[in-house]
Design a protein around this motif. Structure first.
Motif, PDB file in Angstrom:
ATOM      1  N   GLY A 114      -4.339  -2.318 -11.211  1.00  0.00           N
ATOM      2  CA  GLY A 114      -3.505  -1.156 -10.967  1.00  0.00           C
ATOM      3  C   GLY A 114      -3.827  -0.480  -9.601  1.00  0.00           C
ATOM      4  O   GLY A 114      -3.436   0.969  -9.570  1.00  0.00           O
ATOM      5  N   TRP A 117       5.198   4.865  -7.575  1.00  0.00           N
ATOM      6  CA  TRP A 117       4.106   4.238  -7.746  1.00  0.00           C
ATOM      7  C   TRP A 117       3.715   4.091  -9.451  1.00  0.00           C
ATOM      8  O   TRP A 117       3.300   2.836  -9.647  1.00  0.00           O
ATOM      9  CB  TRP A 117       3.047   4.999  -7.259  1.00  0.00           C
ATOM     10  CG  TRP A 117       1.507   4.827  -7.736  1.00  0.00           C
ATOM     11  CD1 TRP A 117       0.555   5.473  -8.280  1.00  0.00           C
ATOM     12  CD2 TRP A 117       1.008   3.363  -7.300  1.00  0.00           C
ATOM     13  NE1 TRP A 117      -0.573   4.760  -8.412  1.00  0.00           N
ATOM     14  CE2 TRP A 117      -0.553   3.441  -7.895  1.00  0.00           C
ATOM     15  CE3 TRP A 117       1.219   2.501  -6.649  1.00  0.00           C
ATOM     16  CZ2 TRP A 117      -1.206   2.394  -7.826  1.00  0.00           C
ATOM     17  CZ3 TRP A 117       0.436   1.121  -6.540  1.00  0.00           C
ATOM     18  CH2 TRP A 117      -1.012   1.362  -7.091  1.00  0.00           C
ATOM     19  N   TYR A 144       0.739  -1.057   0.007  1.00  0.00           N
ATOM     20  CA  TYR A 144       0.041   0.020   0.105  1.00  0.00           C
ATOM     21  C   TYR A 144       1.051   1.085  -0.119  1.00  0.00           C
ATOM     22  O   TYR A 144       1.957   1.281  -0.055  1.00  0.00           O
ATOM     23  CB  TYR A 144      -0.751  -0.077   1.177  1.00  0.00           C
ATOM     24  CG  TYR A 144      -2.046   0.988   1.065  1.00  0.00           C
ATOM     25  CD1 TYR A 144      -3.002   0.807   0.412  1.00  0.00           C
ATOM     26  CD2 TYR A 144      -2.185   2.009   2.007  1.00  0.00           C
ATOM     27  CE1 TYR A 144      -4.017   1.726  -0.038  1.00  0.00           C
ATOM     28  CE2 TYR A 144      -3.210   3.003   1.876  1.00  0.00           C
ATOM     29  CZ  TYR A 144      -4.140   2.672   0.997  1.00  0.00           C
ATOM     30  OH  TYR A 144      -5.240   3.571   0.844  1.00  0.00           O
ATOM     31  N   PHE A 145       0.306   2.517   0.102  1.00  0.00           N
ATOM     32  CA  PHE A 145       1.100   3.396   0.218  1.00  0.00           C
ATOM     33  C   PHE A 145       1.441   3.703   1.698  1.00  0.00           C
ATOM     34  O   PHE A 145       0.771   3.187   2.542  1.00  0.00           O
ATOM     35  CB  PHE A 145       0.392   4.768  -0.272  1.00  0.00           C
ATOM     36  CG  PHE A 145      -0.017   4.751  -1.674  1.00  0.00           C
ATOM     37  CD1 PHE A 145       0.983   4.539  -2.646  1.00  0.00           C
ATOM     38  CD2 PHE A 145      -1.511   4.633  -2.215  1.00  0.00           C
ATOM     39  CE1 PHE A 145       0.340   4.330  -3.993  1.00  0.00           C
ATOM     40  CE2 PHE A 145      -2.046   4.457  -3.432  1.00  0.00           C
ATOM     41  CZ  PHE A 145      -0.834   4.439  -4.370  1.00  0.00           C
ATOM     42  N   SER A 165      -9.451  -4.344  -0.452  1.00  0.00           N
ATOM     43  CA  SER A 165      -9.262  -4.359   0.870  1.00  0.00           C
ATOM     44  C   SER A 165     -10.110  -4.979   1.639  1.00  0.00           C
ATOM     45  O   SER A 165      -9.735  -5.759   2.450  1.00  0.00           O
ATOM     46  CB  SER A 165      -9.365  -2.924   1.181  1.00  0.00           C
ATOM     47  OG  SER A 165     -10.520  -2.156   1.066  1.00  0.00           O
ATOM     48  N   VAL A 196      -3.947  -0.535  -5.170  1.00  0.00           N
ATOM     49  CA  VAL A 196      -3.464  -1.095  -3.790  1.00  0.00           C
ATOM     50  C   VAL A 196      -4.736  -0.898  -2.901  1.00  0.00           C
ATOM     51  O   VAL A 196      -5.458  -0.014  -3.120  1.00  0.00           O
ATOM     52  CB  VAL A 196      -2.237  -0.554  -3.680  1.00  0.00           C
ATOM     53  CG1 VAL A 196      -1.071  -1.262  -4.262  1.00  0.00           C
ATOM     54  CG2 VAL A 196      -2.191   1.120  -3.617  1.00  0.00           C
ATOM     55  N   LYS A 250      -7.058   2.458   2.866  1.00  0.00           N
ATOM     56  CA  LYS A 250      -7.651   1.475   2.764  1.00  0.00           C
ATOM     57  C   LYS A 250      -6.832   0.131   3.295  1.00  0.00           C
ATOM     58  O   LYS A 250      -7.232  -1.054   3.047  1.00  0.00           O
ATOM     59  CB  LYS A 250      -8.163   1.265   1.111  1.00  0.00           C
ATOM     60  CG  LYS A 250      -9.193   2.121   0.689  1.00  0.00           C
ATOM     61  CD  LYS A 250      -9.654   1.651  -0.581  1.00  0.00           C
ATOM     62  CE  LYS A 250     -10.698   2.902  -1.130  1.00  0.00           C
ATOM     63  NZ  LYS A 250     -11.936   2.825  -0.591  1.00  0.00           N
TER      64      LYS A 250
HETATM   65  N1  LIG Z   1     -12.234  -1.248  -4.101  1.00  0.00           N
HETATM   66  C1  LIG Z   1     -10.642  -1.119  -3.888  1.00  0.00           C
HETATM   67  C2  LIG Z   1     -10.198   0.314  -3.987  1.00  0.00           C
HETATM   68  C3  LIG Z   1      -8.732   0.536  -3.945  1.00  0.00           C
HETATM   69  C4  LIG Z   1      -8.322   1.990  -4.398  1.00  0.00           C
HETATM   70  O1  LIG Z   1      -9.151   2.767  -4.381  1.00  0.00           O
HETATM   71  N2  LIG Z   1      -6.962   2.078  -4.313  1.00  0.00           N
HETATM   72  C5  LIG Z   1      -6.394   3.376  -4.398  1.00  0.00           C
HETATM   73  C6  LIG Z   1      -5.822   3.905  -3.085  1.00  0.00           C
HETATM   74  S1  LIG Z   1      -6.819   3.991  -1.749  1.00  0.00           S
HETATM   75  C7  LIG Z   1      -5.484   3.569  -5.404  1.00  0.00           C
HETATM   76  O2  LIG Z   1      -4.804   2.369  -5.553  1.00  0.00           O
HETATM   77  N3  LIG Z   1      -5.060   4.406  -6.039  1.00  0.00           N
HETATM   78  C8  LIG Z   1      -3.948   4.745  -6.991  1.00  0.00           C
HETATM   79  C9  LIG Z   1      -4.490   4.610  -8.270  1.00  0.00           C
HETATM   80  O3  LIG Z   1      -5.757   4.207  -8.825  1.00  0.00           O
HETATM   81  O4  LIG Z   1      -3.519   4.884  -9.160  1.00  0.00           O
HETATM   82  C10 LIG Z   1     -10.416  -1.583  -2.539  1.00  0.00           C
HETATM   83  O5  LIG Z   1     -11.032  -1.334  -1.397  1.00  0.00           O
HETATM   84  O6  LIG Z   1      -9.123  -2.176  -2.362  1.00  0.00           O
END
Ligand SMILES: N[C@@H](CCC(=O)N[C@@H](CS)C(=O)NCC(=O)O)C(=O)O
Length: 113
Positions: free
Chosen positions: A50, A40, A9-10, A65, A52, A15
């Motif tokens: 794509g 990233w 994750y970050f 998650s 996390v 999440k």
């Molecule tokens: N439904 C997914 C959503 C995951 C999600 O929105 N991840 C975001 C971070 S909170 C992410 O990876 N963002 C980076 C991107 O899309 O490039 C979960 O609950 O894991």
């Protein structure tokens, strides 16, 4: 010693924090891999959909998650004493998602309109 589980994750709660709580509560070691922002774009290419958080375990990789959290909660026997308590755990997770959703809608409303 390396741990069997790797959570990607970050460097944020976001999440992944409830998954980290599950590991901590169960006392299970895991690799808490926090991808720096500058890495990233490259890392994203190898993540399912794509995004996390992602869990790696025994050579397998999975995203989503809440699915990860439920899987670990089952494995570590944290889903309650019976099916009803497991249902209450799921209901709590879904309620928290609703609250997060309303919070972000409120944030968008306050900052855009
Ligand atoms: N439904 C997914 C959503 C995951 C999600 O929105 N991840 C975001 C971070 S909170 C992410 O990876 N963002 C980076 C991107 O899309 O490039 C979960 O609950 O894991």
């Amino acid at each position: 010693m390396t741990s069997d589980y790797k959570l990607i994750y970050f460097n944020a709660r976001g999440k992944a924090e409830h998954i980290r709580f599950i590991f901590a509560y169960a006392g299970v070691d895991y690799e808490d891999c926090r991808v720096p922002k500058e890495k990233w774009p490259e890392t994203k290419k190898s993540m399912p959909f794509g995004m996390v958080p992602v869990l790696e375990y025994e050579g397998r990789t999975v995203g989503q998650s809440n699915a990860i959290a439920r899987y670990l909660a089952k494995k570590f026997d944290l889903t309650g004493r019976d099916e009803w308590e497991a249902l209450e755990c799921d209901a709590l997770v879904d309620t928290l998602s609703d609250l997060k959703q309303s919070k972000s809608q409120l944030y968008i409303y306050l900052h855009i309109f």
